[in-house]
Design a protein around this motif. Structure first.
Motif, PDB file in Angstrom:
ATOM      1  N   GLY A 163     -17.791   5.368  89.122  1.00  0.00           N
ATOM      2  CA  GLY A 163     -17.777   6.898  89.548  1.00  0.00           C
ATOM      3  C   GLY A 163     -16.503   6.703  90.107  1.00  0.00           C
ATOM      4  N   LYS A 164     -15.273   6.243  90.666  1.00  0.00           N
ATOM      5  CA  LYS A 164     -14.360   6.377  90.386  1.00  0.00           C
ATOM      6  C   LYS A 164     -13.525   5.933  89.235  1.00  0.00           C
ATOM      7  N   SER A 165     -12.296   6.762  89.381  1.00  0.00           N
ATOM      8  CA  SER A 165     -11.063   6.831  88.674  1.00  0.00           C
ATOM      9  C   SER A 165     -10.809   5.118  88.835  1.00  0.00           C
ATOM     10  N   PRO A 166     -10.641   4.765  87.797  1.00  0.00           N
ATOM     11  CA  PRO A 166      -9.168   3.638  87.404  1.00  0.00           C
ATOM     12  C   PRO A 166      -8.351   3.845  88.893  1.00  0.00           C
ATOM     13  N   ASP A 167      -7.678   4.777  88.486  1.00  0.00           N
ATOM     14  CA  ASP A 167      -6.547   4.466  89.381  1.00  0.00           C
ATOM     15  C   ASP A 167      -6.762   5.569  90.501  1.00  0.00           C
ATOM     16  N   GLY A 168      -7.843   6.207  91.411  1.00  0.00           N
ATOM     17  CA  GLY A 168      -8.254   6.095  92.053  1.00  0.00           C
ATOM     18  C   GLY A 168      -8.310   5.312  93.245  1.00  0.00           C
ATOM     19  N   PRO A 169      -7.840   5.844  94.492  1.00  0.00           N
ATOM     20  CA  PRO A 169      -8.202   4.847  96.187  1.00  0.00           C
ATOM     21  C   PRO A 169      -9.780   4.058  95.473  1.00  0.00           C
ATOM     22  N   VAL A 170      -9.707   3.037  96.504  1.00  0.00           N
ATOM     23  CA  VAL A 170     -10.658   2.788  96.533  1.00  0.00           C
ATOM     24  C   VAL A 170     -10.460   1.975  97.881  1.00  0.00           C
ATOM     25  N   ASP A 171     -12.078   1.178  98.050  1.00  0.00           N
ATOM     26  CA  ASP A 171     -12.671   0.690  99.425  1.00  0.00           C
ATOM     27  C   ASP A 171     -12.322  -0.090  99.205  1.00  0.00           C
ATOM     28  N   PHE A 172     -11.524  -1.122 100.096  1.00  0.00           N
ATOM     29  CA  PHE A 172     -11.464  -2.263 100.545  1.00  0.00           C
ATOM     30  C   PHE A 172     -12.454  -3.160 100.774  1.00  0.00           C
ATOM     31  N   ARG A 173     -13.265  -2.774 102.064  1.00  0.00           N
ATOM     32  CA  ARG A 173     -14.251  -4.103 101.573  1.00  0.00           C
ATOM     33  C   ARG A 173     -15.168  -3.950 100.602  1.00  0.00           C
ATOM     34  N   ALA A 174     -15.476  -2.863  99.774  1.00  0.00           N
ATOM     35  CA  ALA A 174     -16.986  -2.640  98.940  1.00  0.00           C
ATOM     36  C   ALA A 174     -16.137  -3.421  97.625  1.00  0.00           C
ATOM     37  N   ASP A 175     -14.781  -2.511  97.547  1.00  0.00           N
ATOM     38  CA  ASP A 175     -14.709  -3.413  95.949  1.00  0.00           C
ATOM     39  C   ASP A 175     -13.307  -4.093  96.074  1.00  0.00           C
ATOM     40  N   VAL A 176     -12.486  -3.935  96.953  1.00  0.00           N
ATOM     41  CA  VAL A 176     -10.945  -5.896  97.173  1.00  0.00           C
ATOM     42  C   VAL A 176     -11.834  -6.700  97.415  1.00  0.00           C
ATOM     43  N   TRP A 177     -12.112  -6.677  98.849  1.00  0.00           N
ATOM     44  CA  TRP A 177     -12.671  -7.867  99.639  1.00  0.00           C
ATOM     45  C   TRP A 177     -13.762  -8.727  98.769  1.00  0.00           C
ATOM     46  N   PRO A 178     -14.628  -8.553  98.067  1.00  0.00           N
ATOM     47  CA  PRO A 178     -15.848  -9.234  97.630  1.00  0.00           C
ATOM     48  C   PRO A 178     -14.670 -10.511  96.541  1.00  0.00           C
ATOM     49  N   TRP A 179     -14.402  -9.672  95.895  1.00  0.00           N
ATOM     50  CA  TRP A 179     -13.044  -9.881  94.456  1.00  0.00           C
ATOM     51  C   TRP A 179     -12.067 -11.539  95.543  1.00  0.00           C
ATOM     52  N   LEU A 180     -11.532 -10.867  96.490  1.00  0.00           N
ATOM     53  CA  LEU A 180     -10.503 -11.667  97.101  1.00  0.00           C
ATOM     54  C   LEU A 180     -10.999 -13.378  97.449  1.00  0.00           C
ATOM     55  N   HIS A 181     -12.828 -12.864  98.135  1.00  0.00           N
ATOM     56  CA  HIS A 181     -13.407 -13.851  98.801  1.00  0.00           C
ATOM     57  C   HIS A 181     -13.946 -14.175  98.240  1.00  0.00           C
ATOM     58  N   ALA A 182     -14.568 -14.379  96.851  1.00  0.00           N
ATOM     59  CA  ALA A 182     -15.013 -14.647  95.485  1.00  0.00           C
ATOM     60  C   ALA A 182     -13.530 -16.067  95.325  1.00  0.00           C
ATOM     61  N   GLU A 183     -12.315 -15.106  95.325  1.00  0.00           N
ATOM     62  CA  GLU A 183     -11.094 -16.073  95.010  1.00  0.00           C
ATOM     63  C   GLU A 183     -10.929 -17.460  95.606  1.00  0.00           C
ATOM     64  N   MET A 184     -11.359 -17.244  97.057  1.00  0.00           N
ATOM     65  CA  MET A 184     -10.818 -17.909  98.473  1.00  0.00           C
ATOM     66  C   MET A 184     -11.991 -18.930  98.041  1.00  0.00           C
ATOM     67  N   ASN A 185     -13.217 -18.523  97.695  1.00  0.00           N
ATOM     68  CA  ASN A 185     -14.743 -19.550  97.820  1.00  0.00           C
ATOM     69  C   ASN A 185     -14.116 -20.546  96.495  1.00  0.00           C
ATOM     70  N   LEU A 186     -13.774 -19.989  95.350  1.00  0.00           N
ATOM     71  CA  LEU A 186     -13.611 -20.885  94.074  1.00  0.00           C
ATOM     72  C   LEU A 186     -12.198 -22.165  94.407  1.00  0.00           C
ATOM     73  N   VAL A 187     -11.115 -21.841  95.235  1.00  0.00           N
ATOM     74  CA  VAL A 187     -10.910 -22.717  95.954  1.00  0.00           C
ATOM     75  C   VAL A 187     -11.244 -23.748  96.312  1.00  0.00           C
ATOM     76  N   TYR A 188     -12.029 -23.303  97.504  1.00  0.00           N
ATOM     77  CA  TYR A 188     -11.904 -24.048  98.363  1.00  0.00           C
ATOM     78  C   TYR A 188     -14.109 -24.781  98.008  1.00  0.00           C
ATOM     79  N   TYR A 189     -14.285 -24.579  97.184  1.00  0.00           N
ATOM     80  CA  TYR A 189     -15.204 -25.028  96.331  1.00  0.00           C
ATOM     81  C   TYR A 189     -15.241 -26.175  95.905  1.00  0.00           C
ATOM     82  N   GLY A 190     -14.112 -25.638  94.159  1.00  0.00           N
ATOM     83  CA  GLY A 190     -13.223 -26.016  93.929  1.00  0.00           C
ATOM     84  C   GLY A 190     -13.001 -28.246  94.842  1.00  0.00           C
TER      85      GLY A 190
END
Length: 671
Positions: A327-354
């Motif tokens: 529902g958002k423009s690909p180049d529009g502003p994003v919500d850090f908690r909803a859109d950015v943080w989940p992927w960053l947290h997943a990356e941290m978990n990838l390294v942590y558990y890996g």
């Protein structure tokens, strides 16, 4: 064609380079560039100017170029990195990961574009070099910066001169197709281009700090020391009989701690078990410190990574985040908690558990685990912890930034001794993880992701990439303090020294939620932690060990004030109307970072880089690039150098177009 410029100095001016400048009074066709501020950002611009000029074919008719590097403290390294500061002020990045040259050495002389990394230079010049992956004193890095400046100067082609002016710039005014700088000795310098890399400001105290300062000013026996670089604080005049309250437990706290102990003749020794102990000199004051978390900044993991092999994220990528904002423009502003943080947290978990899977089952199984999580763009965020359970990893505590950054949240203690015992155990565990290293410790490896993905984060933060409320609250209010706390720590030895000082009774950490307040009844300052019974202490000196955040609106320097008065510098605002968030960062265009004036125009003869633009762009305090790798740090400097050397003539300040943008100016996108 450029007309001649006049360089005005008073007769007998003491400014370094003044005689050279007077000799150019009648020169025709000279192109003049001033770089104001000679910290890492200013030096990087100088280095790229030198590299570009050396690469140009020079003929007898080539236009002369005069470059002025201006700094009031030490030209070449600036105030924070000045080479005469005490050796106990240390860096928090290993020397081998740092270079101020934009290219590695070759068979020729050291020069702009080809020179040794800081680690290489340090090893070659210091017989007592402590070995690879070591942390250097800041003064040593200042000497390296001076070496880089000398190498750049030595490689300049004929017709190009570099002048060092140990002065401050107090005013800057437009002169039609150029600029005139008024310097602190009263002289004036006319130039064609100005690069402003002015570094950390020194705003006066506000709010609670102003109250503390006022309380001290009315009582001769009390002192309030304002936040600043520790090397510039008046610490020598603090009596050994004083009890010093330190506000903040971040990097500056460690500097202050070292100054009051190592700087007063104290020594640290290892006991039979390899644990540090402190031998006081008797000249150190009693230190009483506290912060909201009650936890000194955790240590950096022992470095086990190559400086030339940057981290490449698998999950936290621009493509993944952009495809998960329905529902958002690909180049529009994003919500850090909803859109950015989940992927960053997943990356941290990838390294942590890996990392843990590698320890238990080998590198092959780690690679298999990660390959199974390499989802295509448009997929939901994978449950990395659940995937790790299939490899038998069920007993690692979850990666929780709040828990890690606030380890004592929600806890209460019956007395201070109980809190101190708990604190020392937390410090011990952190030192164990730091000793395992940033590759072998699952925790430290995961926290390094916060550092290694800063470039990806900037893709979503810079120039209103985040929705205004999310920028202010989620990113700056929640993420940045936790990320800074967990990923920008000191060398492990500093944390070990803090523990030794606590055990020796020289340092007392008050507890979480610490506040320092005036106490008229005792005539001193009082501090306590609401979570620790019996933690109350009175002190006669309060020292603010927190670096003030950059904010154009609070910068008291004469140059900043004049730039604001003329409308040359404006504050960047994310959003409009009721949602608008005034960041306090200098508003600049995209590369090459011209200031955006009150008329919503770009002054294309000026450039602003580094700390003054913080919050318009993010993490502008970064002070170097890795050896042989062009990060944004080098690209930014090179873009400015290239534009500043253009020979197309006039400085352009176009009229604003519709909606306050400049037609045909992609550099103003985002305004």
């Amino acid at each position: 064609m450029f007309r001649g410029r006049t360089v005005e100095y008073r007769v007998g001016s003491s400014a370094p380079g003044a005689a050279v400048a007077r000799g150019l009074l009648d020169a025709v066709g000279v192109h003049r560039i001033a770089v104001v501020g000679s910290g890492p950002r200013g030096l990087s611009v100088i280095e790229r100017l030198g590299a570009r000029l050396a690469a140009e074919p020079r003929t007898a008719k080539a236009r002369p170029v005069e470059i002025y590097l201006i700094d009031p403290v030490e030209v070449g390294c600036g105030r924070v990195w000045r080479s005469d500061q005490p050796e106990w002020f240390m860096m928090n990045t290993v020397a081998d990961e740092i270079s101020a040259f934009s290219g590695t050495p070759d068979d020729g002389p050291h020069r702009a574009g080809a020179g040794p990394s800081f680690g290489e230079w340090w090893r070659a010049t210091d017989a007592d070099h402590p070995g690879p992956n070591s942390y250097a004193p800041r003064a040593v890095y200042g000497r390296y910066m001076r070496f880089v400046l000398s190498a750049v100067r030595g490689g300049l082609p004929a017709g190009v001169n570099l002048h060092e002016l140990r002065l401050s710039v107090e005013d800057l005014t437009r002169t039609g197709d150029g600029y005139q700088l008024r310097l602190s000795d009263g002289s004036r310098l006319s130039v064609d281009r100005v690069v402003l890399t002015t570094g950390h400001a020194r705003p006066g105290p506000s709010g609670e700090q102003r109250e503390l300062a006022q309380f001290a000013s009315d009582r001769p026996g009390l002192r309030y020391i304002q936040g600043d670089s520790a090397a510039d604080m008046d610490l020598d005049n603090v009596s050994s009989a004083s009890t010093v309250g330190i506000l903040g437990l971040g990097l500056s706290f460690y500097d202050v701690m070292a100054a009051f102990t190592l700087g007063r003749g104290g020594t640290f020794k290892e006991d039979a078990e390899g644990r540090l102990t402190y031998l006081p000199s008797g000249a150190e004051p009693m230190l009483v410190a506290g912060s909201r978390s009650g936890m000194p900044l955790p240590a950096r993991g022992r470095n086990q990574k190559s400086a030339t092999d940057p981290y490449r994220p698998l999950l936290f990528t621009v493509e993944h985040v952009r495809h998960r904002t329905p529902g958002k423009s690909p180049d529009g502003p994003v919500d850090f908690r909803a859109d950015v943080w989940p992927w960053l947290h997943a990356e941290m978990n990838l390294v942590y558990y890996g990392t843990e899977i590698r320890h238990r089952h080998g590198a092959g199984r780690e690679a298999e685990f990660k390959a199974g999580l390499a989802v295509p763009a448009g997929s939901p965020v994978p449950d990395v912890a659940a995937a790790a359970q299939r490899y038998g990893v069920r007993d690692l505590p979850p990666l929780d930034l709040d828990r890690l950054a606030r380890p004592f949240a929600g806890r209460t203690y019956d007395d201070h001794a109980a809190f101190e015992c708990d604190l020392l155990e937390v410090l011990r565990r952190d030192l164990v993880e730091a000793a395992r290293g940033n590759v072998e410790s699952p925790l430290k490896a995961a926290l390094d992701v916060l550092r290694d993905t800063r470039g990806v984060i900037r893709e979503f933060v810079d120039y209103s990439g985040l929705e205004p409320g999310s920028h202010r609250d989620d990113f700056l209010g929640w993420y940045v303090p936790r990320s800074s706390f967990l990923a920008a720590g000191p060398p492990p030895v500093r944390l070990a020294q803090a523990a030794a000082l606590i055990r020796a009774g020289v340092l007392r950490i008050v507890g979480p939620g610490t506040r320092f307040v005036p106490d008229p009844a005792s005539g001193r300052f009082r501090t306590r932690s609401p979570q620790v019974a019996g933690s109350e202490v009175t002190v006669d000196t309060v020292l603010d060990a927190r670096i003030p955040p950059p904010d154009l609106r609070r910068d008291p320097s004469p140059l900043t004030r004049r730039l604001r008065e003329q409308g040359i510098w404006t504050s960047y605002v994310n959003g409009t109307g009721d949602q608008a968030f005034d960041t306090g960062g200098v508003a600049v265009t995209r590369s090459p970072y011209h200031p955006v004036t009150t008329g919503r125009t770009a002054d294309t003869g000026l450039y602003v880089l580094g700390i003054p633009t913080e919050h318009t762009r993010w993490f502008m305090q970064a002070g170097s690039s890795r050896p042989g790798i062009w990060s944004d740090f080098v690209y930014d400097a090179d873009a400015i150098a290239g534009h500043a050397l253009e020979r197309d003539g006039a400085v352009r300040t176009p009229a604003p177009g519709p909606a306050g943008t400049l037609p045909g100016s992609p550099c103003l996108q985002g305004f």
